[in-house]
Design an enzyme around this catalytic site. Structure first.
Site, PDB file in Angstrom:
ATOM      1  N   SER A  11       0.911  -1.205   0.027  1.00 51.04           N
ATOM      2  CA  SER A  11      -0.034   0.102  -0.156  1.00 51.04           C
ATOM      3  C   SER A  11       0.928   1.269  -0.095  1.00 51.04           C
ATOM      4  CB  SER A  11      -0.761  -0.121   1.299  1.00 51.04           C
ATOM      5  OG  SER A  11      -0.262  -0.169   2.371  1.00 51.04           O
ATOM      6  N   GLU A  13       1.268   5.504   0.616  1.00 45.88           N
ATOM      7  CA  GLU A  13       0.448   6.623   1.311  1.00 45.88           C
ATOM      8  C   GLU A  13       0.601   7.901   0.671  1.00 45.88           C
ATOM      9  OE1 GLU A  13       0.077   6.796   5.511  1.00 45.88           O
ATOM     10  OE2 GLU A  13       0.664   8.837   5.472  1.00 45.88           O
ATOM     11  N   THR A  44      -4.005  11.027   2.909  1.00 47.38           N
ATOM     12  CA  THR A  44      -4.129  11.696   4.405  1.00 47.38           C
ATOM     13  C   THR A  44      -4.791  12.730   4.289  1.00 47.38           C
ATOM     14  OG1 THR A  44      -2.270  13.185   3.498  1.00 47.38           O
ATOM     15  CG2 THR A  44      -1.439  10.915   4.513  1.00 47.38           C
ATOM     16  N   ALA A  47      -5.026  17.415   9.652  1.00 45.28           N
ATOM     17  CA  ALA A  47      -4.956  17.490  11.043  1.00 45.28           C
ATOM     18  C   ALA A  47      -6.354  18.288  11.577  1.00 45.28           C
ATOM     19  CB  ALA A  47      -3.831  17.728  11.710  1.00 45.28           C
ATOM     20  N   HIS A  74      -7.782   8.760   4.772  1.00 41.88           N
ATOM     21  CA  HIS A  74      -7.625   8.913   6.145  1.00 41.88           C
ATOM     22  C   HIS A  74      -8.567   9.842   6.620  1.00 41.88           C
ATOM     23  CE1 HIS A  74      -3.088   7.725   5.868  1.00 41.88           C
ATOM     24  NE2 HIS A  74      -3.588   7.128   4.891  1.00 41.88           N
ATOM     25  N   ASP A 106      -3.902  14.751  15.428  1.00 39.88           N
ATOM     26  CA  ASP A 106      -2.614  15.471  16.294  1.00 39.88           C
ATOM     27  C   ASP A 106      -3.453  16.909  17.074  1.00 39.88           C
ATOM     28  OD1 ASP A 106      -0.365  14.330  16.477  1.00 39.88           O
ATOM     29  OD2 ASP A 106       0.185  14.734  14.369  1.00 39.88           O
ATOM     30  N   TYR A 145       2.377   2.151  16.716  1.00 41.59           N
ATOM     31  CA  TYR A 145       3.605   2.856  17.213  1.00 41.59           C
ATOM     32  C   TYR A 145       4.711   1.950  17.810  1.00 41.59           C
ATOM     33  CZ  TYR A 145       0.509   6.666  16.132  1.00 41.59           C
ATOM     34  OH  TYR A 145      -0.336   7.467  15.443  1.00 41.59           O
ATOM     35  N   LYS A 165      -8.615  -0.360  20.119  1.00 43.21           N
ATOM     36  CA  LYS A 165      -9.027   0.263  18.593  1.00 43.21           C
ATOM     37  C   LYS A 165      -9.243  -1.120  17.973  1.00 43.21           C
ATOM     38  CE  LYS A 165      -5.376   2.858  17.725  1.00 43.21           C
ATOM     39  NZ  LYS A 165      -4.367   3.847  17.226  1.00 43.21           N
ATOM     40  N   GLN A 176       3.573   3.460  12.397  1.00 41.54           N
ATOM     41  CA  GLN A 176       4.560   4.739  12.270  1.00 41.54           C
ATOM     42  C   GLN A 176       5.889   4.285  11.657  1.00 41.54           C
ATOM     43  OE1 GLN A 176       4.993   7.686  11.342  1.00 41.54           O
ATOM     44  NE2 GLN A 176       3.888   8.689  12.975  1.00 41.54           N
ATOM     45  N   PHE A 216      11.069  15.259  10.547  1.00 41.40           N
ATOM     46  CA  PHE A 216       9.658  14.760  10.549  1.00 41.40           C
ATOM     47  C   PHE A 216       9.690  13.584  11.637  1.00 41.40           C
ATOM     48  CE2 PHE A 216       6.364  12.197   7.983  1.00 41.40           C
ATOM     49  CZ  PHE A 216       5.236  12.753   8.945  1.00 41.40           C
ATOM     50  N   HIS A 265       3.532  -0.829   3.878  1.00 38.57           N
ATOM     51  CA  HIS A 265       2.958   0.436   3.677  1.00 38.57           C
ATOM     52  C   HIS A 265       3.956   1.340   3.361  1.00 38.57           C
ATOM     53  CE1 HIS A 265      -0.289   3.270   3.805  1.00 38.57           C
ATOM     54  NE2 HIS A 265       0.509   4.040   4.708  1.00 38.57           N
TER      55      HIS A 265
HETATM   56  P1  FAD Z   1      -4.377   6.972  19.161  1.00 39.23           P
HETATM   57  O1  FAD Z   1      -3.995   5.553  18.990  1.00 39.23           O
HETATM   58  O2  FAD Z   1      -5.948   7.164  19.721  1.00 39.23           O
HETATM   59  O3  FAD Z   1      -3.512   7.763  20.581  1.00 39.23           O
HETATM   60  C1  FAD Z   1      -2.225   8.062  19.998  1.00 39.23           C
HETATM   61  C2  FAD Z   1      -1.345   7.553  21.333  1.00 39.23           C
HETATM   62  O4  FAD Z   1      -1.886   8.355  22.574  1.00 39.23           O
HETATM   63  C3  FAD Z   1      -1.444   6.114  21.843  1.00 39.23           C
HETATM   64  O5  FAD Z   1      -0.699   5.208  20.880  1.00 39.23           O
HETATM   65  C4  FAD Z   1      -1.233   6.215  22.956  1.00 39.23           C
HETATM   66  O6  FAD Z   1       0.212   6.151  23.393  1.00 39.23           O
HETATM   67  C5  FAD Z   1      -1.779   7.640  23.586  1.00 39.23           C
HETATM   68  N1  FAD Z   1      -3.131   7.330  23.957  1.00 39.23           N
HETATM   69  C6  FAD Z   1      -4.101   8.327  23.310  1.00 39.23           C
HETATM   70  N2  FAD Z   1      -5.580   7.860  24.070  1.00 39.23           N
HETATM   71  C7  FAD Z   1      -5.327   6.984  24.862  1.00 39.23           C
HETATM   72  C8  FAD Z   1      -5.973   6.402  26.157  1.00 39.23           C
HETATM   73  N3  FAD Z   1      -7.014   6.775  26.081  1.00 39.23           N
HETATM   74  N4  FAD Z   1      -5.104   5.376  26.877  1.00 39.23           N
HETATM   75  C9  FAD Z   1      -3.775   5.378  26.757  1.00 39.23           C
HETATM   76  N5  FAD Z   1      -3.021   6.014  25.721  1.00 39.23           N
HETATM   77  C10 FAD Z   1      -3.856   6.906  25.170  1.00 39.23           C
HETATM   78  N6  FAD Z   1      -2.471  12.389  11.275  1.00 39.23           N
HETATM   79  C11 FAD Z   1      -3.157  13.126  10.273  1.00 39.23           C
HETATM   80  O7  FAD Z   1      -3.466  14.428  10.704  1.00 39.23           O
HETATM   81  N7  FAD Z   1      -3.538  12.843   9.109  1.00 39.23           N
HETATM   82  C12 FAD Z   1      -3.353  11.757   8.813  1.00 39.23           C
HETATM   83  O8  FAD Z   1      -3.698  11.404   7.383  1.00 39.23           O
HETATM   84  C13 FAD Z   1      -2.445  10.638   9.406  1.00 39.23           C
HETATM   85  N8  FAD Z   1      -2.390   9.579   9.016  1.00 39.23           N
HETATM   86  C14 FAD Z   1      -1.394   8.718   9.511  1.00 39.23           C
HETATM   87  C15 FAD Z   1      -1.319   7.203   9.222  1.00 39.23           C
HETATM   88  C16 FAD Z   1      -0.657   6.402   9.947  1.00 39.23           C
HETATM   89  C17 FAD Z   1      -0.338   5.139   9.364  1.00 39.23           C
HETATM   90  C18 FAD Z   1      -0.124   6.852  11.178  1.00 39.23           C
HETATM   91  C19 FAD Z   1       0.941   6.044  11.978  1.00 39.23           C
HETATM   92  C20 FAD Z   1      -0.113   8.108  11.617  1.00 39.23           C
HETATM   93  C21 FAD Z   1      -0.873   9.167  10.777  1.00 39.23           C
HETATM   94  N9  FAD Z   1      -1.213  10.308  11.378  1.00 39.23           N
HETATM   95  C22 FAD Z   1      -1.889  11.229  10.469  1.00 39.23           C
HETATM   96  C23 FAD Z   1      -0.625  10.795  12.636  1.00 39.23           C
HETATM   97  C24 FAD Z   1      -1.577  10.612  13.763  1.00 39.23           C
HETATM   98  O9  FAD Z   1      -2.705  11.499  13.483  1.00 39.23           O
HETATM   99  C25 FAD Z   1      -1.111  10.941  14.971  1.00 39.23           C
HETATM  100  O10 FAD Z   1       0.085  10.257  15.381  1.00 39.23           O
HETATM  101  C26 FAD Z   1      -1.821  11.320  16.358  1.00 39.23           C
HETATM  102  O11 FAD Z   1      -1.333  12.060  17.317  1.00 39.23           O
HETATM  103  C27 FAD Z   1      -2.357   9.990  16.743  1.00 39.23           C
HETATM  104  O12 FAD Z   1      -3.491   9.337  16.193  1.00 39.23           O
HETATM  105  P2  FAD Z   1      -3.933   7.871  16.562  1.00 39.23           P
HETATM  106  O13 FAD Z   1      -4.880   7.738  15.713  1.00 39.23           O
HETATM  107  O14 FAD Z   1      -2.592   7.039  16.305  1.00 39.23           O
HETATM  108  O15 FAD Z   1      -4.251   8.245  18.112  1.00 39.23           O
END
Ligand code: FAD
Length: 308
Positions: A11, A13, A44, A47, A74, A106, A145, A165, A176, A216, A265
């Protein structure tokens, strides 16, 4: 002899381009990468949710240009109420996406800030995923992560959160990017130990520009090992950075493949050259007809040292 692409599950991105030139470059890159017959190309999502129309518009444009290509949108839960976020997911599906990459997103000031959900929005990524699962037929990928998210509260808390999740309805975890495969192997092993049995697809970042990838990576909490940084410094001085990036990325993927990984990916940054070269180095065939009807990733991905 080239191994047919379906032997690897790819895949790619990309991000929505902001100019005519950018859109032309993106279209060209995607058409090139489509020849590798990926499971999907994912687009993507900004944010703050303000440019969700750009994600949607990009899905639409790519589907018109590549009618059989698998597409993923996304979607972050920032910037919209529950109804608005779910309506966006439905718009993605109507535009031809079959996958969604469901994310919390974020904080407004970047990965270091504190995330605050929209007052009428989903309050957590598991809640978003459950909402998507209930409302759409889209297959759902979520983020994982290997080196921990910058907001991590600790290893067990991360594993519990990721399990929530998957239990909420995620089909696949995309990681990541990372540069030390041992981080990935350890992560998969811990996930399996925690009862997370969804496929875990490594996120691969070819180092097209060492300076910008370093910045980054620092924001995302991804480590660039000193052995890689040192080699880039020397290679850049002799104009050999592209060859080094190819050798490092192909070597990383080859090691993953030797350990049993079959799905990759790639974070392409809207460029086809390095990703294509890496896939070709792995033996992928870029002359196969595009087949957008591939079956979903069915089995947990296993790797040596990793139990499913
Ligand atoms: P979550 O998994 O919900 O939380 C992130 C981390 O915070 C967790 O791993 C954990 O350590 C902690 N956390 C959060 N809530 C809790 C809880 N209740 N209890 C315990 N720990 C918690 N960003 C964009 O803006 N646009 C995109 O298109 C985009 N695409 C992405 C694609 C991939 C494959 C990846 C890996 C990241 C992408 N991101 C993108 C970045 C992502 O939005 C950020 O990393 C964001 O800060 C976390 O999103 P998440 O869904 O992983 O969050």
């Amino acid at each position: 002899m080239a191994i047919p692409s379906p032997a690897l599950d790819l895949s790619f991105e990309v991000f929505p381009a902001g100019s005519e030139t950018g859109r032309a470059g993106l279209a060209k890159a995607v058409s090139t990468l489509a020849r590798l017959n990926p499971r999907f190309v994912s687009i993507t999502h900004g944010a703050d949710g303000s440019d969700q129309n750009r994600t949607l518009g990009t899905i639409d444009a790519l589907r018109i240009e590549n009618p059989t290509l698998g597409l993923a949108g996304h979607l972050t839960m920032r910037g919209g109420s529950k109804g608005e976020i779910l309506a966006t997911a439905e718009d993605y599906a109507a535009a031809g996406a079959r996958w969604i990459v469901a994310l919390r997103g974020d904080a407004p000031d970047g990965a270091g800030g504190r995330f605050a959900p929209h007052p009428h929005g989903f309050q957590s990524s598991p809640e978003l995923i459950a909402g998507l699962r209930e409302r759409t037929d889209l297959r759902i990928a979520v983020a994982g992560y290997p080196e921990a998210h910058p907001e991590s509260l600790g290893e067990q808390s991360d594993l519990d959160h990721l399990k929530r999740k998957v239990d909420a309805g995620a089909d696949t975890i995309i990681t990541q990017f990372f540069f030390d495969n041992d981080d990935f192997y350890r992560f998969v092993e811990k996930c399996r130990g925690a009862g997370i049995d969804a496929p875990i697809v490594p996120g691969i970042m070819p180092i097209a520009n060492f300076g910008s990838i370093s910045r980054f990576a620092a924001r995302c909490g991804a480590t660039i090992p000193a052995r890689i940084a040192d080699r880039f410094e020397k290679a850049e001085a002799r104009g050999a950075a592209h060859d080094l990036a190819l050798a490092i990325c192909a070597g990383q993927c080859d090691d993953l493949r030797e350990q049993g990984v079959r799905a990759f990916h790639f974070y392409t940054l809207n460029r086809a050259d390095l990703t294509l070269a890496v896939c070709q180095a792995l033996g992928c065939d870029s002359s196969a007809p595009v087949d957008g009807e591939r079956s979903p990733i069915a089995q947990p991905q296993t790797a040596m040292r990793v139990s499913a």
